[in-house]
Design a protein around this motif. Structure first.
Motif: not given
Ligand code: S3P
Length: 167
Positions: A10-12, A33-35, A79-81, A116-120
Motif C-alpha cells: 500500500p501507499m506508505g 511505476s508512478d514515475a 503504485g499501491g493500486g 500528493g495522494r489523490p485517493l486520500l
Molecule cells: C495509489 C498509489 C500511489 C499512486 C496513486 C494511486 C493507490 O502510489 O499510484 O496515487 O491506488 O494506492 P504509491 O503506492 O507509490 O503511493
C-alpha cells in the motif's frame, strides 16, 4: 530483461524508499511505476486524477507496469493500486515479488494527511482502512515473499528484502 525484484504494497509502505536502498545495495537501477506514468503524462499523479480521472490513470498504470516488467533490469516498485488490475496480476506470475506489509497505524504516520495522494484527499484514515482490507488479498496473491515494515526503519526493511531475495 526482467526486474531483480518487484515491490508491492500500500501507499506508505515505503516501497520507494526501501526500493532505492535495495537497488543501491544490489548495484542495480531503481524504477517506480508512478514515475513512469508522470513522465509519460507530463504531469504529476494528482493532476492526472483531476484532469483525466482514475480510470485513465489505471489504464496508464497497466501499460507502464507491463512495459517495466518486460524491460527494467533492477528493482521495480509498483503504485499501491497496480495489483487491482487482473492483467497485471497475471503478468506478475513468475516474477520475484516482495509484499511490504504495513498496519494502519504505521501507514497513517507515513502518509500524514495524504498530500500528493489523490485517493486520500477525503477522510484519509477511513479510506486507508478500506484500501488495506480490500487490497491485502491481492498483494498476498502476487507475492513470493512478504516483509513486515511496522516499526522498522527503511534500512532494516531493505536488509530483510535483500535476505528474502537470497542475495
Ligand atoms: C495509489 C498509489 C500511489 C499512486 C496513486 C494511486 C493507490 O502510489 O499510484 O496515487 O491506488 O494506492 P504509491 O503506492 O507509490 O503511493
Amino acid at each position: 530483461m526482467r526486474p531483480v525484484c518487484v515491490l508491492v504494497g500500500p501507499m506508505g509502505a515505503g516501497k520507494t524508499t526501501v526500493g532505492g536502498l535495495v537497488a543501491a545495495r544490489l548495484g542495480v537501477p531503481f524504477l517506480d511505476s508512478d514515475a513512469i506514468i508522470e513522465a509519460r503524462a507530463g504531469k504529476p499523479i494528482p493532476e492526472i486524477f483531476i484532469d483525466d480521472g482514475e480510470d485513465h490513470f489505471r489504464a496508464l498504470e497497466r501499460v507502464a507496469v507491463a512495459d517495466a516488467l518486460a524491460s527494467h533490469p533492477g528493482v521495480l516498485a509498483l503504485g499501491g493500486g497496480a495489483v487491482l488490475a487482473e492483467p497485471t496480476r497475471v503478468l506478475l506470475r513468475g516474477h520475484t515479488v516482495v509484499f511490504l506489509s504495513v498496519q494502519l497505524s504505521d501507514v497513517m504516520h507515513r502518509v500524514g494527511m495524504g498530500l500528493g495522494r489523490p485517493l486520500l484527499a477525503v477522510n484519509p484514515r477511513a479510506t486507508m482502512r478500506v484500501l488495506l482490507d480490500q487490497r491485502r488479498p491481492l498483494y498476498e496473491e502476487v507475492a513470493t515473499a512478504t516483509v513486515t515494515t511496522d516499526g522498522r526503519p527503511p534500512e532494516d526493511v531493505a536488509t530483510a528484502v535483500v535476505d528474502a531475495l537470497g542475495r
